[in-house]
Every structure is written in structure tokens, then in C-alpha cells.
Design a protein around this motif. Sequence first.
Motif, PDB file in Angstrom:
ATOM      1  N   HIS A  93       6.443  42.851  52.072  1.00 19.79           N
ATOM      2  CA  HIS A  93       6.384  43.537  51.237  1.00 19.79           C
ATOM      3  C   HIS A  93       5.699  45.027  51.459  1.00 19.79           C
ATOM      4  O   HIS A  93       5.968  45.448  50.053  1.00 19.79           O
ATOM      5  CB  HIS A  93       6.868  43.105  49.508  1.00 19.79           C
ATOM      6  N   ARG A  94       5.145  45.102  52.155  1.00 21.72           N
ATOM      7  CA  ARG A  94       4.664  46.344  52.121  1.00 21.72           C
ATOM      8  C   ARG A  94       5.233  47.482  53.450  1.00 21.72           C
ATOM      9  O   ARG A  94       4.550  48.134  53.932  1.00 21.72           O
ATOM     10  CB  ARG A  94       2.791  45.765  52.171  1.00 21.72           C
ATOM     11  N   GLN A  95       6.418  46.720  53.956  1.00 17.14           N
ATOM     12  CA  GLN A  95       6.632  47.415  54.675  1.00 17.14           C
ATOM     13  C   GLN A  95       8.331  47.711  54.700  1.00 17.14           C
ATOM     14  O   GLN A  95       9.112  47.251  53.710  1.00 17.14           O
ATOM     15  CB  GLN A  95       7.110  46.320  56.439  1.00 17.14           C
ATOM     16  N   SER A  96       8.304  48.608  55.692  1.00 19.30           N
ATOM     17  CA  SER A  96       9.907  49.440  55.463  1.00 19.30           C
ATOM     18  C   SER A  96      10.350  48.266  56.032  1.00 19.30           C
ATOM     19  O   SER A  96      10.789  47.250  56.766  1.00 19.30           O
ATOM     20  CB  SER A  96       9.965  50.497  56.097  1.00 19.30           C
ATOM     21  N   ALA A  97      11.950  48.385  55.614  1.00 19.25           N
ATOM     22  CA  ALA A  97      13.562  47.244  56.612  1.00 19.25           C
ATOM     23  C   ALA A  97      12.442  47.492  58.221  1.00 19.25           C
ATOM     24  O   ALA A  97      12.859  46.541  58.659  1.00 19.25           O
ATOM     25  CB  ALA A  97      14.671  47.467  55.881  1.00 19.25           C
ATOM     26  N   PRO A 131      11.757  39.412  45.055  1.00 23.90           N
ATOM     27  CA  PRO A 131      12.786  39.994  44.645  1.00 23.90           C
ATOM     28  C   PRO A 131      12.854  41.106  45.002  1.00 23.90           C
ATOM     29  O   PRO A 131      13.562  42.258  44.854  1.00 23.90           O
ATOM     30  CB  PRO A 131      12.013  39.575  43.773  1.00 23.90           C
ATOM     31  N   LEU A 132      11.600  41.919  45.423  1.00 30.00           N
ATOM     32  CA  LEU A 132      11.204  43.618  45.633  1.00 30.00           C
ATOM     33  C   LEU A 132      12.351  43.982  47.145  1.00 30.00           C
ATOM     34  O   LEU A 132      12.579  44.997  47.431  1.00 30.00           O
ATOM     35  CB  LEU A 132      10.283  43.998  45.897  1.00 30.00           C
ATOM     36  N   ILE A 133      12.080  42.987  47.936  1.00 29.57           N
ATOM     37  CA  ILE A 133      12.916  43.119  49.191  1.00 29.57           C
ATOM     38  C   ILE A 133      13.741  41.964  49.740  1.00 29.57           C
ATOM     39  O   ILE A 133      13.848  41.550  50.753  1.00 29.57           O
ATOM     40  CB  ILE A 133      11.139  43.223  50.338  1.00 29.57           C
ATOM     41  N   GLY A 154       7.907  30.993  42.996  1.00 33.34           N
ATOM     42  CA  GLY A 154       6.182  31.435  41.823  1.00 33.34           C
ATOM     43  C   GLY A 154       5.969  31.993  41.916  1.00 33.34           C
ATOM     44  O   GLY A 154       6.491  32.961  42.956  1.00 33.34           O
ATOM     45  N   ARG A 155       4.579  33.024  41.739  1.00 31.15           N
ATOM     46  CA  ARG A 155       3.860  33.753  41.093  1.00 31.15           C
ATOM     47  C   ARG A 155       2.449  33.629  42.541  1.00 31.15           C
ATOM     48  O   ARG A 155       2.348  32.462  42.856  1.00 31.15           O
ATOM     49  CB  ARG A 155       3.334  34.195  40.223  1.00 31.15           C
ATOM     50  N   HIS A 156       2.834  34.411  43.314  1.00 33.53           N
ATOM     51  CA  HIS A 156       1.287  33.219  44.800  1.00 33.53           C
ATOM     52  C   HIS A 156       0.451  34.612  44.851  1.00 33.53           C
ATOM     53  O   HIS A 156       0.696  35.688  44.813  1.00 33.53           O
ATOM     54  CB  HIS A 156       2.631  33.036  45.931  1.00 33.53           C
ATOM     55  N   GLY A 157      -0.300  34.868  45.381  1.00 35.08           N
ATOM     56  CA  GLY A 157      -1.452  35.378  45.960  1.00 35.08           C
ATOM     57  C   GLY A 157      -1.211  37.315  46.565  1.00 35.08           C
ATOM     58  O   GLY A 157      -0.937  38.116  46.132  1.00 35.08           O
ATOM     59  N   HIS A 158       0.002  36.168  47.751  1.00 36.63           N
ATOM     60  CA  HIS A 158       0.350  37.837  48.432  1.00 36.63           C
ATOM     61  C   HIS A 158       1.746  38.095  47.592  1.00 36.63           C
ATOM     62  O   HIS A 158       2.569  38.380  48.530  1.00 36.63           O
ATOM     63  CB  HIS A 158       0.374  37.301  49.755  1.00 36.63           C
ATOM     64  N   GLY A 159       2.588  36.978  47.061  1.00 34.04           N
ATOM     65  CA  GLY A 159       3.976  36.982  47.212  1.00 34.04           C
ATOM     66  C   GLY A 159       4.026  36.149  46.023  1.00 34.04           C
ATOM     67  O   GLY A 159       4.013  36.047  45.187  1.00 34.04           O
ATOM     68  N   GLY A 160       5.806  35.635  46.689  1.00 34.03           N
ATOM     69  CA  GLY A 160       6.395  34.788  45.717  1.00 34.03           C
ATOM     70  C   GLY A 160       7.773  35.346  45.240  1.00 34.03           C
ATOM     71  O   GLY A 160       8.028  36.053  45.025  1.00 34.03           O
ATOM     72  N   TRP A 161       9.134  34.055  44.246  1.00 35.60           N
ATOM     73  CA  TRP A 161       9.282  34.508  44.372  1.00 35.60           C
ATOM     74  C   TRP A 161       9.856  34.129  42.719  1.00 35.60           C
ATOM     75  O   TRP A 161      10.522  32.545  43.029  1.00 35.60           O
ATOM     76  CB  TRP A 161      10.729  33.840  45.235  1.00 35.60           C
ATOM     77  N   SER A 288      22.537  34.219  44.527  1.00 33.86           N
ATOM     78  CA  SER A 288      22.436  36.008  45.441  1.00 33.86           C
ATOM     79  C   SER A 288      21.475  35.807  44.990  1.00 33.86           C
ATOM     80  O   SER A 288      20.139  35.591  44.102  1.00 33.86           O
ATOM     81  CB  SER A 288      23.401  35.936  44.541  1.00 33.86           C
ATOM     82  N   MET A 289      20.133  36.798  45.891  1.00 32.21           N
ATOM     83  CA  MET A 289      19.868  37.339  45.644  1.00 32.21           C
ATOM     84  C   MET A 289      19.138  39.152  45.319  1.00 32.21           C
ATOM     85  O   MET A 289      17.541  39.051  44.860  1.00 32.21           O
ATOM     86  CB  MET A 289      18.650  37.903  47.383  1.00 32.21           C
TER      87      MET A 289
END
Length: 290
Positions: A93-97, A131-133, A154-161, A288-289
Motif C-alpha cells: 500500500h506504499r507503492q504505486s500500481a 482496501p486502499l489498493i 482484520g486490522r494489522h500492523g502493516h495492513g489488513g482488510w 467484490s473488492m
Amino acid sequence: VEVVLRNAMTIDLEDWFHILDAASSPPMEKWEHLPSRVETATATLLDHLDAAGVKATFFCLGWVAQRYPRLIRAVAARGHEIASHGFAHALAHRQSAVAFREDLRRSLRALEDAVSSPVLGYRAAGFSITPLIPWAFEVLREEGLQYDASVFPGRHGHGGWPGAPSAPFCWDLGGGEVLPELPVASVRVGSRSLAFGGGGYFRLAPGALTRALIRHLNAQGTPAVTYLHPRDLDRDQPILSGLGPVRAFKCYVGVRGAEAKFVRLLGASSWGPARDLLVGAESWPHISMR
Ligand SMILES: [Zn+2]
């Protein structure tokens, strides 16, 4: 006839210094100058897997594959699935596509240079597809991947959904395209999800609790997808300095007892590589994402 439900034993193949996102995490330019533990620590894992007759999936860091192609070949030769953990261990989530696709391609090239088998699966560093990417799943499909294992529901230190199902499902990419998803094993405690099947939680929790939670998931018809790193069992690894007390606890708690716990876990359930769970994926719920 009893149907045997297999769980997926997955290993994120990386070195002791691939600790994410701490101020003291060494940048990639420094990695080649650090002492490596990855071959030794992986050999321990491989011996235990062989002894238990368990085949696993190794989500290999491309950087490790490029530097130690013989290690990747040895893992494949012992019958394990080789999959991608990206190249540079960067948070998705810190990278561009564009950067995400380039890192993925670089990892696939490194793995394909090491072994001839096609790579079907992907896991982002730190469960960092969020969910941001949502485009990340489209990129994975476009680059030929057959499944993803990057989602922590769930929530996670580095991400999660948060809100993602905890059982395998398919991302609906539109136009009839889907990408099967194998979320990491989790359990809800109040409003939080805990990824009990790996890393710090695995090392912290009593082994009997982990085994009971896997039986609980299996009783609901859900396979458990667990994850470990070679360093989770490596008592002789260097300690990364400057982590701060909370991160240091999460990174190193229970390393001493983890090897015995791992051996008990291997014997307590039916295990296979992640790709074996994909049988019947057509009938999984489509999500659906966006
Ligand atoms: Zn990792």
C-alpha cells in the motif's frame, strides 16, 4: 469415508533482517552486507517438514531467490511449492500500481531463474494489500498469478482488510475474471481479529491453543492457512537493534520454544501446500473488492 480437510502450511522465506517498517529496518542496499541466516534457518524447517511428511508453500522473497538460487532449488527439490513474496519486501500500500507490478515481475523472474516450475501464488509483505489498493488483485491476475494469500481479515500492523471473509473466497475482478484468495487463519476476539496461525502470535500462544483453534476452524469446514518465517524458529539469529520494546517483544517472543511447537503442530493436523486448497475454488463465494 472420512474426508480429510487439509490445512495450508506456508513459510515466508526471508532472512532475519527482513523485519518490516521499523526505523532501524535496514534498507535493501545494506542487505548484502549483513550476515545471512536464511540457509541455515530454512534447513531446520525443511528437516522438520520432511520428518513429518508435510509439503508446504514457500512464499520466497525475490531478493533471497536472486542471491541464493540454490536454496530455492533445494526447497523445490524436496517437493514444496515455490510462490512469490515480492522482491524487495516493500509494503504494497506504499507503492504505486506501476511499482507494485515491477516488484512482482522482478520476483517472478528471480524465482523462474531458480526453478522451472510455474509460480501460482503471491503473498505481499506484512499482509499489506488493503482496501486502499484493490487494483493489486488485478495486477496479480494480469501477471498470471492463480491465487493470492495476502489478506488478513482484520486490522494489522502493516495492513489488513477488515471485513474480509476468514474462509477462502474469490475476488470478483469483473468481466468474469476472479482471483482465489486464501486468507491467513484468524480468530475473532471481541471486535478484533488475531492472526493466530503465524509469526508473533504463534510464538506467543501456547501450542495447545493454536492446535485447538485450527481444530475449531476445521470443524466449521474452513482450512487454516498458517504462516511462519525461518527466523521464527532461529535461536541463533542476530537481534535487530533499535526496535523499541513493543516491536522487539513481537519479533522475538517465544523463539526459543517455537521449534518444538512447530513439530507438534505438524503432527496435529493434515497439512499441504496452499495450491492444494484451490480445488473447488469455482464454488467459493465471490466478493467484490470495491
Ligand atoms: Zn515477509
